[in-house]
Design a protein around this motif. Structure first.
Motif, PDB file in Angstrom:
ATOM      1  N   GLU A  28       0.819  -1.211   0.000  1.00 47.91           N
ATOM      2  CA  GLU A  28       0.000   0.000   0.000  1.00 47.91           C
ATOM      3  C   GLU A  28       0.858   1.269   0.000  1.00 47.91           C
ATOM      4  OE1 GLU A  28      -3.839   1.826   2.443  1.00 47.91           O
ATOM      5  OE2 GLU A  28      -3.064  -0.167   2.920  1.00 47.91           O
ATOM      6  N   GLU A  29       1.972   1.249   0.718  1.00 47.97           N
ATOM      7  CA  GLU A  29       2.865   2.420   0.759  1.00 47.97           C
ATOM      8  C   GLU A  29       3.377   2.775  -0.626  1.00 47.97           C
ATOM      9  OE1 GLU A  29       6.211   2.716   3.485  1.00 47.97           O
ATOM     10  OE2 GLU A  29       5.008   1.736   5.035  1.00 47.97           O
ATOM     11  N   VAL A  30       3.708   1.748  -1.396  1.00 43.69           N
ATOM     12  CA  VAL A  30       4.240   1.946  -2.748  1.00 43.69           C
ATOM     13  C   VAL A  30       3.164   2.542  -3.656  1.00 43.69           C
ATOM     14  CG1 VAL A  30       5.228   0.788  -4.763  1.00 43.69           C
ATOM     15  CG2 VAL A  30       5.878   0.052  -2.458  1.00 43.69           C
ATOM     16  N   ILE A  31       1.950   2.010  -3.528  1.00 40.80           N
ATOM     17  CA  ILE A  31       0.833   2.528  -4.329  1.00 40.80           C
ATOM     18  C   ILE A  31       0.557   3.985  -3.977  1.00 40.80           C
ATOM     19  CG2 ILE A  31      -1.647   2.304  -4.772  1.00 40.80           C
ATOM     20  CD1 ILE A  31      -1.254  -0.745  -4.253  1.00 40.80           C
ATOM     21  N   ASN A  32       0.563   4.284  -2.685  1.00 42.78           N
ATOM     22  CA  ASN A  32       0.333   5.668  -2.245  1.00 42.78           C
ATOM     23  C   ASN A  32       1.408   6.608  -2.776  1.00 42.78           C
ATOM     24  OD1 ASN A  32      -1.964   4.943  -0.855  1.00 42.78           O
ATOM     25  ND2 ASN A  32      -0.930   4.699   1.102  1.00 42.78           N
ATOM     26  N   SER A  33       2.645   6.127  -2.823  1.00 43.47           N
ATOM     27  CA  SER A  33       3.749   6.937  -3.346  1.00 43.47           C
ATOM     28  C   SER A  33       3.557   7.224  -4.832  1.00 43.47           C
ATOM     29  CB  SER A  33       5.081   6.211  -3.115  1.00 43.47           C
ATOM     30  OG  SER A  33       6.141   6.917  -3.703  1.00 43.47           O
ATOM     31  N   LEU A  34       3.104   6.214  -5.567  1.00 47.90           N
ATOM     32  CA  LEU A  34       2.842   6.373  -7.005  1.00 47.90           C
ATOM     33  C   LEU A  34       1.745   7.414  -7.243  1.00 47.90           C
ATOM     34  CD1 LEU A  34       3.165   5.364  -9.980  1.00 47.90           C
ATOM     35  CD2 LEU A  34       1.437   3.648  -9.438  1.00 47.90           C
ATOM     36  N   ILE A  35       0.658   7.301  -6.489  1.00 48.53           N
ATOM     37  CA  ILE A  35      -0.453   8.241  -6.632  1.00 48.53           C
ATOM     38  C   ILE A  35      -0.021   9.652  -6.232  1.00 48.53           C
ATOM     39  CG2 ILE A  35      -2.727   8.856  -5.694  1.00 48.53           C
ATOM     40  CD1 ILE A  35      -3.302   5.831  -5.535  1.00 48.53           C
ATOM     41  N   LYS A  36       0.771   9.752  -5.163  1.00 47.24           N
ATOM     42  CA  LYS A  36       1.266  11.056  -4.716  1.00 47.24           C
ATOM     43  C   LYS A  36       2.125  11.709  -5.802  1.00 47.24           C
ATOM     44  CE  LYS A  36       4.110  13.266  -1.154  1.00 47.24           C
ATOM     45  NZ  LYS A  36       5.103  13.049  -0.079  1.00 47.24           N
ATOM     46  N   THR A  37       3.012  10.920  -6.421  1.00 45.92           N
ATOM     47  CA  THR A  37       3.875  11.439  -7.487  1.00 45.92           C
ATOM     48  C   THR A  37       3.047  11.923  -8.669  1.00 45.92           C
ATOM     49  OG1 THR A  37       5.639   9.913  -6.835  1.00 45.92           O
ATOM     50  CG2 THR A  37       5.790  10.879  -9.037  1.00 45.92           C
ATOM     51  N   ALA A  38       2.033  11.144  -9.054  1.00 52.21           N
ATOM     52  CA  ALA A  38       1.170  11.526 -10.179  1.00 52.21           C
ATOM     53  C   ALA A  38       0.452  12.842  -9.887  1.00 52.21           C
ATOM     54  CB  ALA A  38       0.168  10.410 -10.463  1.00 52.21           C
ATOM     55  N   ARG A  39      -0.010  13.008  -8.661  1.00 52.07           N
ATOM     56  CA  ARG A  39      -0.710  14.253  -8.292  1.00 52.07           C
ATOM     57  C   ARG A  39       0.253  15.447  -8.310  1.00 52.07           C
ATOM     58  NH1 ARG A  39      -4.691  13.269  -3.210  1.00 52.07           N
ATOM     59  NH2 ARG A  39      -5.575  15.216  -4.020  1.00 52.07           N
ATOM     60  N   GLU A  40       1.463  15.221  -7.844  1.00 53.83           N
ATOM     61  CA  GLU A  40       2.460  16.290  -7.843  1.00 53.83           C
ATOM     62  C   GLU A  40       2.813  16.733  -9.266  1.00 53.83           C
ATOM     63  OE1 GLU A  40       4.777  15.058  -3.676  1.00 53.83           O
ATOM     64  OE2 GLU A  40       5.610  14.477  -5.628  1.00 53.83           O
ATOM     65  N   GLN A  41       2.918  15.757 -10.167  1.00 54.70           N
ATOM     66  CA  GLN A  41       3.237  16.089 -11.556  1.00 54.70           C
ATOM     67  C   GLN A  41       2.101  16.856 -12.225  1.00 54.70           C
ATOM     68  OE1 GLN A  41       6.403  15.622 -12.905  1.00 54.70           O
ATOM     69  NE2 GLN A  41       6.568  15.259 -10.701  1.00 54.70           N
ATOM     70  N   LEU A  42       0.873  16.493 -11.906  1.00 52.37           N
ATOM     71  CA  LEU A  42      -0.270  17.236 -12.455  1.00 52.37           C
ATOM     72  C   LEU A  42      -0.253  18.680 -11.978  1.00 52.37           C
ATOM     73  CD1 LEU A  42      -3.455  14.954 -12.361  1.00 52.37           C
ATOM     74  CD2 LEU A  42      -2.038  15.579 -14.297  1.00 52.37           C
ATOM     75  N   GLU A  43       0.086  18.860 -10.720  1.00 50.13           N
ATOM     76  CA  GLU A  43       0.122  20.215 -10.159  1.00 50.13           C
ATOM     77  C   GLU A  43       1.181  21.064 -10.856  1.00 50.13           C
ATOM     78  OE1 GLU A  43       0.395  22.330  -5.752  1.00 50.13           O
ATOM     79  OE2 GLU A  43       0.261  20.153  -5.904  1.00 50.13           O
ATOM     80  N   LYS A  44       2.279  20.413 -11.263  1.00 50.74           N
ATOM     81  CA  LYS A  44       3.348  21.125 -11.972  1.00 50.74           C
ATOM     82  C   LYS A  44       3.042  21.291 -13.458  1.00 50.74           C
ATOM     83  CE  LYS A  44       7.060  19.226  -9.046  1.00 50.74           C
ATOM     84  NZ  LYS A  44       8.226  18.298  -9.072  1.00 50.74           N
ATOM     85  N   GLY A  45       2.029  20.540 -13.942  1.00 52.23           N
ATOM     86  CA  GLY A  45       1.729  20.577 -15.374  1.00 52.23           C
ATOM     87  C   GLY A  45       2.684  19.732 -16.191  1.00 52.23           C
ATOM     88  N   GLU A  46       3.309  18.728 -15.561  1.00 51.28           N
ATOM     89  CA  GLU A  46       4.256  17.845 -16.246  1.00 51.28           C
ATOM     90  C   GLU A  46       3.729  16.411 -16.289  1.00 51.28           C
ATOM     91  OE1 GLU A  46       7.964  18.195 -14.221  1.00 51.28           O
ATOM     92  OE2 GLU A  46       8.106  20.376 -14.495  1.00 51.28           O
ATOM     93  N   ASP A  47       4.149  15.660 -17.317  1.00 50.71           N
ATOM     94  CA  ASP A  47       3.711  14.251 -17.477  1.00 50.71           C
ATOM     95  C   ASP A  47       2.196  14.146 -17.285  1.00 50.71           C
ATOM     96  OD1 ASP A  47       6.375  13.324 -17.802  1.00 50.71           O
ATOM     97  OD2 ASP A  47       6.650  13.343 -15.625  1.00 50.71           O
ATOM     98  N   VAL A  48       1.467  15.084 -17.872  1.00 56.24           N
ATOM     99  CA  VAL A  48       0.033  15.207 -17.582  1.00 56.24           C
ATOM    100  C   VAL A  48      -0.753  13.974 -18.001  1.00 56.24           C
ATOM    101  CG1 VAL A  48      -2.075  16.506 -18.080  1.00 56.24           C
ATOM    102  CG2 VAL A  48       0.069  17.724 -17.656  1.00 56.24           C
ATOM    103  N   LEU A  49      -0.529  13.479 -19.215  1.00 51.15           N
ATOM    104  CA  LEU A  49      -1.323  12.347 -19.701  1.00 51.15           C
ATOM    105  C   LEU A  49      -1.059  11.080 -18.887  1.00 51.15           C
ATOM    106  CD1 LEU A  49      -1.262  12.754 -23.597  1.00 51.15           C
ATOM    107  CD2 LEU A  49      -2.760  13.810 -21.896  1.00 51.15           C
ATOM    108  N   THR A  50       0.203  10.802 -18.626  1.00 56.36           N
ATOM    109  CA  THR A  50       0.538   9.594 -17.856  1.00 56.36           C
ATOM    110  C   THR A  50       0.035   9.715 -16.421  1.00 56.36           C
ATOM    111  OG1 THR A  50       2.530   9.360 -19.202  1.00 56.36           O
ATOM    112  CG2 THR A  50       2.397   8.025 -17.208  1.00 56.36           C
ATOM    113  N   SER A  51       0.258  10.867 -15.799  1.00 48.86           N
ATOM    114  CA  SER A  51      -0.183  11.063 -14.411  1.00 48.86           C
ATOM    115  C   SER A  51      -1.697  10.932 -14.301  1.00 48.86           C
ATOM    116  CB  SER A  51       0.255  12.445 -13.915  1.00 48.86           C
ATOM    117  OG  SER A  51       1.656  12.565 -13.916  1.00 48.86           O
ATOM    118  N   ALA A  52      -2.412  11.564 -15.235  1.00 46.71           N
ATOM    119  CA  ALA A  52      -3.881  11.504 -15.204  1.00 46.71           C
ATOM    120  C   ALA A  52      -4.376  10.086 -15.428  1.00 46.71           C
ATOM    121  CB  ALA A  52      -4.462  12.439 -16.259  1.00 46.71           C
ATOM    122  N   SER A  53      -3.705   9.336 -16.304  1.00 40.87           N
ATOM    123  CA  SER A  53      -4.139   7.945 -16.563  1.00 40.87           C
ATOM    124  C   SER A  53      -3.973   7.082 -15.319  1.00 40.87           C
ATOM    125  CB  SER A  53      -3.351   7.346 -17.731  1.00 40.87           C
ATOM    126  OG  SER A  53      -2.014   7.051 -17.358  1.00 40.87           O
TER     127      SER A  53
END
Length: 535
Positions: free
Chosen positions: A194-219
């Motif tokens: 679960e920790e690993v999954i949470n880290s992945l989701i956290k990273t995706a949210r951070e990238q969206l906030e920066k406007g980077e890797d938008v398509l992959t993060s959103a998927s």
């Protein structure tokens, strides 16, 4: 893309020969049938709309018979399902190249059919690995269906097809290895912690906030939060969010298990809304140029089509794996994460079920026609089966307002007592008993009756509270009491409901604590008696 919505995929007039039929944009006699304009899939390249028979060109009779089979399937099923069946004939080409005496399906004697099925069991894929159990089963199934259907419709197949089912059952259906590999409700995927999954989701949210890797993060976010397939994700459109009764909902297109694409609406949580807002911001200039409101747009190197819908083909290799490597996302052992996009559907289902969503609701969210398919995505199944066995067999103390059920579970005639975990699970399935995060539900949806208390389990005659869930009741009771202490209006409907919950929780906690104490006392007596016997 102009859609021929009023036309079926293929034409069929019983009074005319099938060879005169239209097949998509082509005629039956053509060796490539193109269905562009008949299938709504704007993210596909042209090749995906085609069904190609040219690989069978050196066996004219076999090619025509396969065409007849595929034509008959297109009359009954959706394009995606039929295309998968067409792909299952690939192994037949290799088999024919090794058996030069075969020129027609009429040459498929019982021995030839047996040889082909045995060939499939040993066949090697293009990647140099044995065929998967599902590929073997599908490859055998299409040939079996073609020969049986051909015998009924006067195609060029053997006149006697009576033994093909028994050969298929012997070599394919009853094959233990294939059974394990194609069994619903079983998966060999191993989810990260679960920790690993949470880290992945956290990273995706951070990238969206920066406007980077938008398509992959959103998927990543849309698949983990909604259980969407990547083919569904890339077709999400601008304006997909709406508010119904104060709650966000998302509408998207699904077609995997449908004959025709269908728009469905599902609840959208904060993370989903966040992902859609980021996509809308990212895709706004691309939508103006592209002219269509799709959110997963990307630039290409083609002059004629500089912008297109992102292809879901090889999404893992082209987008997900580079994302994992770029952000150095690692598993619990310190290795780079090894995931495919499809893992996120498993993550969604597992954590939705852990969080208390009922299996039928998860199946609906994932657009599954069968809950047996949904169970394949549940990675807590083994643990749950043990808990279910312990509760139903009387190993764990229980309480309920249903005296008949209580007497049955606590009595000597308990029908679950002495059974194995698998036997209990089979009975539980037959009775449609479900394990919840806070107890067990006996409500049988097949009776067509609504849930007696509209999903509120406390006090319901169909609900069993167990000692396994005692910490849940104690924590809930504490929260209810805290909330009641803050309320001044003792006569409101809400306060009345809270007081009812308080009363039921107090009863559950009291009953279960008393039964646990009695169980521990009896176990202590047995331990003392055993010690004296040893002396």
């Amino acid at each position: 893309m102009t859609m021929n919505n009023n036309l079926p995929l293929v034409d069929y007039t019983p009074s005319k020969s099938v060879k005169e039929a239209r097949c998509g944009n082509n005629k039956f006699s053509d060796d490539i049938w193109d269905f562009k304009g008949f299938v709504e899939a704007p993210h596909w390249n042209d090749a995906k709309f085609r069904i190609d028979f040219t690989s069978f060109s050196q066996w004219e009779s076999i090619k025509i018979t396969i065409k007849k089979y595929i034509h008959s399937e297109l009359l009954m099923n959706g394009f995606n399902s039929v295309k998968r069946k067409h792909s299952a004939f690939k192994q037949l080409v290799d088999f024919l190249n090794e058996n030069h005496s075969i020129e027609s399906f009429q040459d498929f004697t019982d021995n030839t059919i047996r040889e082909y099925f045995q060939y499939l069991l040993k066949a090697i894929s293009e990647r140099g690995t044995p065929l998967s159990p599902m590929s073997i089963k599908k490859s055998a199934q299409v040939v079996k269906e073609l020969i049986i259907r051909g015998g009924q419709r006067d195609w060029e197949v053997p006149t006697n097809t009576t033994k093909i089912n028994s050969i298929y059952n012997e070599l394919i259906i009853n094959n233990k290895t294939l059974k394990e590999g194609t069994k619903f409700g079983v998966t060999n995927k191993v989810l990260p912690e679960e920790e690993v999954i949470n880290s992945l989701i956290k990273t995706a949210r951070e990238q969206l906030e920066k406007g980077e890797d938008v398509l992959t993060s959103a998927s990543i976010l849309l698949s983990t939060q909604l259980g969407l397939r990547i083919s569904e994700v890339v077709l999400i459109q601008e304006g997909c969010l709406s508010v119904i009764n104060g709650e966000y909902q998302i509408t998207y297109l699904t077609s995997k298990t449908q004959k025709t694409p269908e728009r469905v609406t599902r609840p959208a949580n904060e993370i989903v809304v966040e992902a859609i807002r980021a996509l809308e911001k990212h895709s706004k200039p691309l939508i103006r140029q592209f002219g269509e409101p799709y959110l997963f747009l990307t630039y290409t190197n083609r002059r004629k089509d500089p912008i297109t819908i992102a292809s879901h083909s090889n999404w893992t290799a082209k987008r997900l794996n580079p994302f994992i490597k770029k952000h150095d996302l690692r598993d619990e052992k310190g290795n780079l994460l090894k995931l495919t996009q499809h893992y996120f559907r498993h993550i969604f289902a597992t954590y939705a079920l852990k969080g208390g969503m009922k299996l039928h609701d998860v199946a609906e969210m994932m657009n599954h026609k069968s809950i047996m398919m949904t169970e394949t995505y549940d990675h807590t199944k083994g643990q749950k089966q043990e808990v279910i066995k312990d509760i139903l067999s009387g190993e764990i103390p229980v309480t309920t307002t249903n005296k008949i059920v209580l007497e049955s579970l606590e009595g000597e005639e308990n029908p679950f007592k002495g059974l194995t975990t698998d036997q209990v699970d089979k009975m539980r399935r037959a009775l449609k008993i479900e394990l919840l995060p806070h107890g067990m539900c006996l409500h049988h949806p097949m009776r067509g009756e609504p849930c007696e208390q509209d999903g509120v389990c406390l006090g319901c005659h169909e609900f069993i509270a167990s000692a396994r869930h005692l910490p849940v009741y104690e924590a809930r009771l504490e929260r209810v009491e805290q909330e009641l202490n803050t309320l001044d209006n003792d006569k409101s409907i809400y306060t009345t409901k809270l007081r009812f919950q308080q009363g039921m929780l107090e009863k559950y906690v009291s009953d279960l604590q008393e039964k646990l104490a009695e169980k521990e006392f009896q176990e202590a007596l047995l331990e003392v008696a055993g010690a004296k016997h040893d002396e």
